[in-house]
Design a protein around this motif. Structure first.
Motif, PDB file in Angstrom:
ATOM      1  N   LEU A  24     -17.807  13.275  -0.930  1.00 43.66           N
ATOM      2  CA  LEU A  24     -18.110  11.998  -0.294  1.00 43.66           C
ATOM      3  C   LEU A  24     -19.526  11.536  -0.624  1.00 43.66           C
ATOM      4  CD1 LEU A  24     -16.606  12.738   3.251  1.00 43.66           C
ATOM      5  CD2 LEU A  24     -15.491  11.636   1.298  1.00 43.66           C
ATOM      6  N   LEU A  25     -19.701  10.235  -0.737  1.00 45.17           N
ATOM      7  CA  LEU A  25     -21.000   9.607  -0.986  1.00 45.17           C
ATOM      8  C   LEU A  25     -21.429   8.914   0.302  1.00 45.17           C
ATOM      9  CD1 LEU A  25     -20.040   8.009  -4.425  1.00 45.17           C
ATOM     10  CD2 LEU A  25     -20.861  10.340  -3.977  1.00 45.17           C
ATOM     11  N   VAL A  26     -22.570   9.332   0.861  1.00 41.66           N
ATOM     12  CA  VAL A  26     -22.917   8.947   2.227  1.00 41.66           C
ATOM     13  C   VAL A  26     -24.314   8.324   2.280  1.00 41.66           C
ATOM     14  CG1 VAL A  26     -23.148   9.776   4.604  1.00 41.66           C
ATOM     15  CG2 VAL A  26     -21.547  10.912   3.042  1.00 41.66           C
ATOM     16  N   ASN A  78     -16.042   5.374  -0.635  1.00 42.98           N
ATOM     17  CA  ASN A  78     -17.134   6.221  -1.125  1.00 42.98           C
ATOM     18  C   ASN A  78     -16.695   7.673  -1.258  1.00 42.98           C
ATOM     19  OD1 ASN A  78     -18.938   4.097  -1.313  1.00 42.98           O
ATOM     20  ND2 ASN A  78     -19.686   4.371   0.783  1.00 42.98           N
ATOM     21  N   ILE A  79     -15.652   7.880  -2.033  1.00 43.85           N
ATOM     22  CA  ILE A  79     -15.170   9.224  -2.340  1.00 43.85           C
ATOM     23  C   ILE A  79     -14.952   9.295  -3.836  1.00 43.85           C
ATOM     24  CG2 ILE A  79     -12.772   8.542  -1.866  1.00 43.85           C
ATOM     25  CD1 ILE A  79     -12.228  11.437  -1.020  1.00 43.85           C
ATOM     26  N   LEU A  80     -15.419  10.383  -4.453  1.00 41.46           N
ATOM     27  CA  LEU A  80     -15.188  10.587  -5.883  1.00 41.46           C
ATOM     28  C   LEU A  80     -13.959  11.472  -6.054  1.00 41.46           C
ATOM     29  CD1 LEU A  80     -18.590  11.131  -7.724  1.00 41.46           C
ATOM     30  CD2 LEU A  80     -17.209   9.077  -7.542  1.00 41.46           C
ATOM     31  N   GLY A  81     -13.034  11.039  -6.878  1.00 43.42           N
ATOM     32  CA  GLY A  81     -11.782  11.747  -7.011  1.00 43.42           C
ATOM     33  C   GLY A  81     -10.897  11.481  -5.807  1.00 43.42           C
ATOM     34  N   GLU A  82      -9.810  12.191  -5.740  1.00 44.62           N
ATOM     35  CA  GLU A  82      -8.886  12.043  -4.629  1.00 44.62           C
ATOM     36  C   GLU A  82      -9.264  12.982  -3.487  1.00 44.62           C
ATOM     37  OE1 GLU A  82      -6.471   9.803  -4.442  1.00 44.62           O
ATOM     38  OE2 GLU A  82      -7.075   9.032  -6.414  1.00 44.62           O
ATOM     39  N   PRO A  83      -8.840  12.681  -2.252  1.00 44.00           N
ATOM     40  CA  PRO A  83      -9.054  13.629  -1.162  1.00 44.00           C
ATOM     41  C   PRO A  83      -8.456  14.992  -1.515  1.00 44.00           C
ATOM     42  CG  PRO A  83      -8.338  11.512  -0.291  1.00 44.00           C
ATOM     43  CD  PRO A  83      -8.206  11.427  -1.781  1.00 44.00           C
ATOM     44  N   GLY A  84      -9.206  16.044  -1.256  1.00 43.72           N
ATOM     45  CA  GLY A  84      -8.759  17.389  -1.588  1.00 43.72           C
ATOM     46  C   GLY A  84      -9.160  17.862  -2.969  1.00 43.72           C
ATOM     47  N   ALA A 136     -18.372  10.206 -14.702  1.00 48.60           N
ATOM     48  CA  ALA A 136     -17.214  11.005 -15.104  1.00 48.60           C
ATOM     49  C   ALA A 136     -16.010  10.802 -14.196  1.00 48.60           C
ATOM     50  CB  ALA A 136     -17.596  12.482 -15.126  1.00 48.60           C
ATOM     51  N   PHE A 137     -16.231  10.610 -12.898  1.00 52.16           N
ATOM     52  CA  PHE A 137     -15.129  10.599 -11.944  1.00 52.16           C
ATOM     53  C   PHE A 137     -14.968   9.276 -11.192  1.00 52.16           C
ATOM     54  CE2 PHE A 137     -16.150  15.068 -12.481  1.00 52.16           C
ATOM     55  CZ  PHE A 137     -14.905  15.661 -12.574  1.00 52.16           C
ATOM     56  N   GLY A 138     -15.955   8.398 -11.269  1.00 52.57           N
ATOM     57  CA  GLY A 138     -15.911   7.174 -10.481  1.00 52.57           C
ATOM     58  C   GLY A 138     -14.976   6.127 -11.054  1.00 52.57           C
ATOM     59  N   SER A 139     -14.497   5.262 -10.182  1.00 51.31           N
ATOM     60  CA  SER A 139     -13.714   4.111 -10.623  1.00 51.31           C
ATOM     61  C   SER A 139     -14.654   3.080 -11.240  1.00 51.31           C
ATOM     62  CB  SER A 139     -12.990   3.498  -9.428  1.00 51.31           C
ATOM     63  OG  SER A 139     -13.936   2.958  -8.502  1.00 51.31           O
ATOM     64  N   ASP A 140     -14.099   2.084 -11.890  1.00 51.60           N
ATOM     65  CA  ASP A 140     -14.931   1.026 -12.462  1.00 51.60           C
ATOM     66  C   ASP A 140     -15.744   0.338 -11.374  1.00 51.60           C
ATOM     67  OD1 ASP A 140     -13.952   1.584 -14.966  1.00 51.60           O
ATOM     68  OD2 ASP A 140     -12.450  -0.021 -14.944  1.00 51.60           O
ATOM     69  N   GLU A 141     -15.133   0.139 -10.205  1.00 51.52           N
ATOM     70  CA  GLU A 141     -15.841  -0.504  -9.099  1.00 51.52           C
ATOM     71  C   GLU A 141     -17.000   0.363  -8.642  1.00 51.52           C
ATOM     72  OE1 GLU A 141     -17.225  -1.115  -5.171  1.00 51.52           O
ATOM     73  OE2 GLU A 141     -15.903   0.574  -5.673  1.00 51.52           O
ATOM     74  N   GLN A 142     -16.781   1.666  -8.519  1.00 51.44           N
ATOM     75  CA  GLN A 142     -17.846   2.567  -8.077  1.00 51.44           C
ATOM     76  C   GLN A 142     -18.981   2.613  -9.081  1.00 51.44           C
ATOM     77  OE1 GLN A 142     -15.363   6.058  -7.536  1.00 51.44           O
ATOM     78  NE2 GLN A 142     -15.551   5.950  -5.313  1.00 51.44           N
ATOM     79  N   LYS A 143     -18.661   2.660 -10.345  1.00 52.77           N
ATOM     80  CA  LYS A 143     -19.703   2.684 -11.370  1.00 52.77           C
ATOM     81  C   LYS A 143     -20.551   1.424 -11.318  1.00 52.77           C
ATOM     82  CE  LYS A 143     -16.839   5.399 -14.550  1.00 52.77           C
ATOM     83  NZ  LYS A 143     -16.100   5.380 -15.832  1.00 52.77           N
ATOM     84  N   ALA A 144     -19.889   0.268 -11.221  1.00 49.31           N
ATOM     85  CA  ALA A 144     -20.617  -1.005 -11.208  1.00 49.31           C
ATOM     86  C   ALA A 144     -21.484  -1.148  -9.963  1.00 49.31           C
ATOM     87  CB  ALA A 144     -19.629  -2.164 -11.308  1.00 49.31           C
ATOM     88  N   ARG A 145     -21.037  -0.578  -8.866  1.00 45.49           N
ATOM     89  CA  ARG A 145     -21.755  -0.718  -7.597  1.00 45.49           C
ATOM     90  C   ARG A 145     -22.862   0.310  -7.424  1.00 45.49           C
ATOM     91  NH1 ARG A 145     -20.213   1.761  -2.707  1.00 45.49           N
ATOM     92  NH2 ARG A 145     -18.131   2.169  -3.558  1.00 45.49           N
ATOM     93  N   LEU A 146     -22.643   1.542  -7.861  1.00 49.34           N
ATOM     94  CA  LEU A 146     -23.547   2.640  -7.533  1.00 49.34           C
ATOM     95  C   LEU A 146     -24.546   2.985  -8.633  1.00 49.34           C
ATOM     96  CD1 LEU A 146     -20.875   4.969  -5.893  1.00 49.34           C
ATOM     97  CD2 LEU A 146     -22.667   3.713  -4.679  1.00 49.34           C
ATOM     98  N   LEU A 147     -24.187   2.789  -9.893  1.00 49.36           N
ATOM     99  CA  LEU A 147     -25.055   3.251 -10.972  1.00 49.36           C
ATOM    100  C   LEU A 147     -26.272   2.365 -11.235  1.00 49.36           C
ATOM    101  CD1 LEU A 147     -22.384   4.571 -13.504  1.00 49.36           C
ATOM    102  CD2 LEU A 147     -23.898   5.904 -12.026  1.00 49.36           C
TER     103      LEU A 147
END
Length: 395
Positions: free
Chosen positions: A190-192, A227-233, A105-116
């Motif tokens: 954050l994703l840690v 490794n952050i979902l959405g923007e800071p804050g 829902a919130f990840g970038s295309d890069e995050q989805k391809a790397r993490l899912l």
């Protein structure tokens, strides 16, 4: 509301049931019937990988990330058949049901391809870093903090009740990234990675003798800036959306687990004669009615008319308090059916049987994931539109 399934969906059910039967009667027969969340972790890791190989691990996800693009009905069917087959609890429940959908829902295309894909393949297990010693039901009071240092986020603080952290590879952490901020403002999601010198996991022994929960300490732990979902804050918005996924399709699998527990109570009552007690029979009937009502309510919730799979509708707000109260009562029924035998362990130390453990564990159902008291406030304020409860000191 749809209560039945089409011939095509029933064919899908047959396929799923046949696959589960073959695996749990063959190479993974030793896992059938396991109910403990911490039992046989190595074998259950292998089971997660097997589910991934056959693309049964995350069937509702897009095929590009390791899923099957399954419809909502197919997801419900597989959840039901999984529980009916006596398959073990998912060691990667948090990754599959919470982290994954939130990344989608919130990840970038890069995050989805790397993490899912590693989650779908059963290769990376996840846990949740929300609660803290002074921020349980009041999640907005988190004090774990993080700041940027070059290309990394650095994290300091403590989380508690992190289920299955001792087996996990990653943890998602709600941390305060804006100094001086209060409440839901200034938080980031954050994703840690867990396997690093700055992360310490300490299991918490429960009354059942199990250690599903953990304390997790961050002492200069690091994770890449990416490794952050959405923007800071914006961590609060992401965190609240994630909790919505917790009321999704997995509720039907949960209810099949409840079905198995109620059937075990009925078998015990018949075996030891407790079923001859009219009050016990009445309580069993009440439990049966309550379980069926939950199923119809969950199907209605997931049908889209009252919030959909994300569980943000008014009906979804009532579900946690409904199932938690029902299961706590089931635990009390179980121990009353067993009588004095329920107070005697089957093995060394805390080796209690299935129904005694059900009683002990269910005492926490109305606390974790949102206490009944907090849930009533949420229902009053968000669903009924009543005035907010006064905050601050009194007197």
């Amino acid at each position: 509301m749809k209560l039945g399934f089409s011939p095509e969906e029933e064919a899908f059910r047959a396929e799923a049931a046949a696959w589960l039967q073959a695996e749990l009667s063959g190479p993974f027969a030793d896992l059938r019937g396991i109910t403990s969340l911490t039992a046989a972790p190595d074998r259950r890791r292998a089971w997660e990988r097997r589910l991934g190989e056959a693309r049964w691990g995350c069937i509702g996800w897009p095929e590009a990330y390791g899923g099957r693009d399954a419809t909502l009905a197919e997801q419900v069917i597989f959840a039901e058949e999984y529980a009916r087959a006596g398959a073990p609890p998912r060691l990667n429940h948090i990754g599959v049901e919470l982290a994954g959908p939130t990344i989608l829902a919130f990840g970038s295309d890069e995050q989805k391809a790397r993490l899912l894909p590693p989650i779908a393949r059963g290769e990376q297990l996840w846990c949740q870093g929300y609660s803290e010693p002074n921020a349980g039901s009041d999640l907005a009071n988190v004090r774990t903090r993080a700041w940027r240092d070059g290309g990394d986020w650095v994290i300091e603080g403590q989380k508690v009740w992190t289920s299955l952290a001792q087996f996990s590879d990653w943890i998602f952490v709600v941390a305060r990234t804006e100094p001086g901020s209060k409440g839901p403002k200034g938080l980031s999601f954050l994703l840690v990675p867990i396997d690093q010198p700055g992360v310490t996991v300490r299991p918490i022994r429960q009354i059942t003798g199990d250690a599903e929960f953990n304390e997790t300490f961050f002492d200069g732990a690091r994770t890449a800036a990416a490794n952050i979902l959405g923007e800071p804050g914006q961590g609060w918005q992401v965190a609240m959306a994630l909790l919505g996924f917790e009321r999704g399709v997995s509720t039907l699998a949960q209810q099949m687990g409840f079905r198995n527990e109620l059937d075990a109570v009925i078998r015990a009552a018949k075996a030891n004669g407790a079923a001859r007690d009219p009050l016990i029979r009445q309580r069993i009937a009440k439990a049966e009615i309550g379980l069926r009502l939950m199923r119809y309510g969950a199907l209605r919730m997931l049908s889209g008319g009252t919030g959909g799979a994300e569980g943000n509708g008014a009906a979804a707000l009532t579900y946690k308090i409904q199932w938690a109260s029902w299961r706590r009562s089931l635990g009390e029924l179980a121990i009353d059916v067993l009588g004095i035998a329920g107070e005697i362990g089957d093995g060394a130390e805390y080796g209690f049987g299935e129904l005694s453990t059900l009683f002990l564990y269910s005492r926490a159902d109305t606390i974790y994931g949102g206490t009944n008291q907090i849930q009533r406030n949420i229902i009053a304020e968000r669903a009924l539109g009543l005035p907010r409860e006064p905050r601050g000191d009194i007197g």
